[in-house]
Design an enzyme around this catalytic site. Sequence first.
Site, short mmCIF file in Angstrom:
data_model
loop_
_atom_site.label_atom_id
_atom_site.label_comp_id
_atom_site.label_asym_id
_atom_site.label_seq_id
_atom_site.Cartn_x
_atom_site.Cartn_y
_atom_site.Cartn_z
N CYS A 120 0.83 -1.27 0.11
CA CYS A 120 -0.01 0.18 0.04
C CYS A 120 0.95 1.17 0.06
O CYS A 120 0.25 2.45 -0.23
CB CYS A 120 -1.04 0.21 1.26
SG CYS A 120 -2.02 -1.43 1.31
N HIS B 255 -2.56 6.71 4.09
CA HIS B 255 -2.96 5.69 3.55
C HIS B 255 -4.54 5.20 4.48
O HIS B 255 -4.48 5.39 5.56
CB HIS B 255 -2.05 4.54 3.66
CG HIS B 255 -2.61 3.02 3.29
ND1 HIS B 255 -3.29 2.89 1.97
CD2 HIS B 255 -2.54 1.79 4.00
CE1 HIS B 255 -3.57 1.62 2.14
NE2 HIS B 255 -3.27 1.02 3.15
N ASN C 293 -10.08 0.17 1.66
CA ASN C 293 -8.62 0.42 1.42
C ASN C 293 -8.32 -0.06 0.12
O ASN C 293 -8.74 -1.16 -0.22
CB ASN C 293 -7.87 -0.73 2.65
CG ASN C 293 -6.63 -0.61 2.37
OD1 ASN C 293 -5.94 -0.36 1.49
ND2 ASN C 293 -5.80 -1.32 3.22
O1 UT7 Z 1 -3.17 -1.84 3.80
C1 UT7 Z 1 -2.58 -2.49 4.90
C2 UT7 Z 1 -3.85 -3.28 5.23
N1 UT7 Z 1 -4.09 -3.95 6.58
C3 UT7 Z 1 -4.49 -3.40 7.54
O2 UT7 Z 1 -4.23 -1.85 7.85
C4 UT7 Z 1 -4.92 -3.88 8.73
C5 UT7 Z 1 -4.66 -3.39 10.06
N2 UT7 Z 1 -5.56 -4.10 11.14
C6 UT7 Z 1 -6.78 -3.97 11.31
O3 UT7 Z 1 -7.22 -2.88 10.55
C7 UT7 Z 1 -7.49 -4.34 12.37
O4 UT7 Z 1 -6.77 -5.47 12.89
C8 UT7 Z 1 -8.65 -5.33 11.71
C9 UT7 Z 1 -9.82 -4.41 11.41
C10 UT7 Z 1 -8.14 -6.32 10.55
C11 UT7 Z 1 -9.40 -6.23 12.93
O5 UT7 Z 1 -9.60 -5.37 14.12
P1 UT7 Z 1 -9.19 -5.70 15.47
O6 UT7 Z 1 -9.88 -4.82 16.32
O7 UT7 Z 1 -7.62 -5.85 15.51
O8 UT7 Z 1 -9.81 -7.14 15.70
P2 UT7 Z 1 -9.04 -8.27 16.05
O9 UT7 Z 1 -8.32 -8.98 14.85
O10 UT7 Z 1 -8.47 -8.33 17.46
O11 UT7 Z 1 -10.53 -9.35 16.51
C12 UT7 Z 1 -11.59 -9.17 17.61
C13 UT7 Z 1 -12.28 -9.93 17.31
C14 UT7 Z 1 -12.21 -11.49 17.22
O12 UT7 Z 1 -13.21 -12.30 17.96
P3 UT7 Z 1 -12.67 -13.20 19.22
O13 UT7 Z 1 -11.32 -13.80 19.09
O14 UT7 Z 1 -12.11 -11.81 20.09
O15 UT7 Z 1 -13.78 -13.67 19.78
C15 UT7 Z 1 -12.39 -11.70 15.66
O16 UT7 Z 1 -12.56 -13.12 15.31
O17 UT7 Z 1 -13.26 -9.82 16.21
C16 UT7 Z 1 -13.56 -10.67 15.52
N3 UT7 Z 1 -13.83 -10.44 14.22
C17 UT7 Z 1 -14.91 -10.15 13.56
N4 UT7 Z 1 -16.09 -9.90 14.17
C18 UT7 Z 1 -17.08 -9.24 13.37
C19 UT7 Z 1 -12.78 -10.20 13.23
N5 UT7 Z 1 -13.23 -9.93 11.82
C20 UT7 Z 1 -14.69 -9.64 12.27
C21 UT7 Z 1 -15.77 -9.18 11.32
N6 UT7 Z 1 -17.04 -8.92 12.27
N7 UT7 Z 1 -15.56 -8.72 10.19
#
Ligand code: UT7
Length: 333
Positions: free
Chosen positions: A120, A260, A290
Amino acid sequence: MIEFRKSPLRAAIAGLGWSVGSRVLTNADLEKMVDTSDQWITERTGIKERRLVRDDEATSDLATEAALKALEDAGLQGRDVDVIVVATVTPDMLFPCTANIVQKNIGAKKAAAFDVLAGCSGFIYALDIGSRFLTSGSSEVVLVIGADTLSKITNYKDRSTCILFGDGAGSCVLVPSSDGRGVLATVLGSDGSGADYLKLPAGGSRLPATEYTVHNDLHYIQMDGQKVFEFAVKILVDASISALDACGLTADDISMVIPHQANLRIVEAARRRLNIPPEKVMVNLDRYGNMSSASVIVALAEARDSGRIGPGDAVLLVAFGAGLTWASATVRL
Ligand code: UT7
């Protein structure tokens, strides 16, 4: 006023253009596809909808549209272009490069053309490279494009990634300038120890396409979201400060920061640490998600088109991405 003779030769932006996919994918649509909710996506990312290309469209189609708009904005034509640099992680095919296809589409017969892949951060990498063709005196017109169709490599059964991405392209025409406008400073970086955190595992020379790679979803984006998140906030701050220091500006001198567009929480955390007011930070991720290499240049072009920034303004571009890479640039419009 900047004295003409004292200003070095710089690459100035003479035209901007952009394009996004025509299909709208809303959070409500995603609720029907995976176990997620509008509330979760909005609170965790700030994204409300994304724009996707049709099945028969590819990255070069968006890139071509953005390039033609940028050329028109600059009052130039394809035949005037000396160099085309396309930043993308989703080329139409592994080779030839997408820049070659854009070259044919816009009739840029005399142009050299090549792609840059830096996740990105790719557009700012391409801007740095493209501007050097002008400051070296070897070229007069350089077309820099950031274009991606991440929908083509997104697993719409993986809720942790499919909510994030959209398709788009942005382009700028660079010309030489000695009046103080142009790219003032660029900072590029990379840390390959983070290569596993964000990747497309198969389809390259390490894991060529086989039945195994297809059955195991290895042609889709894999990401460790939390690792990328931690990296992103720190690097957006550090890279912003480095680009300002490199040209002797402070955050107060900047009319707008164009980060970004990955996640509103990342942008907000970096903004607070840099002590920049919210109105000076461009955000369009709520509408487009994104768009990888296209994200920064589409946001820059949209900010200009909406009148939020204009001639003479200094802007700070800053990005991070797969690699892991980062890049920042200060530009006077
Ligand atoms: O260009 C570069 C591209 N990448 C990025 O910039 C990604 C950077 N990271 C992020 O934006 C965030 O880490 C995410 C948006 C991808 C995820 O958010 P988070 O607050 O870090 O969530 P997490 O991965 O810690 O997940 C928390 C919970 C998990 O459930 P449990 O294990 O706590 O029960 C996930 O399974 O949220 C769950 N989860 C969802 N729930 C509903 C993950 N994705 C989803 C979803 N809907 N879409």
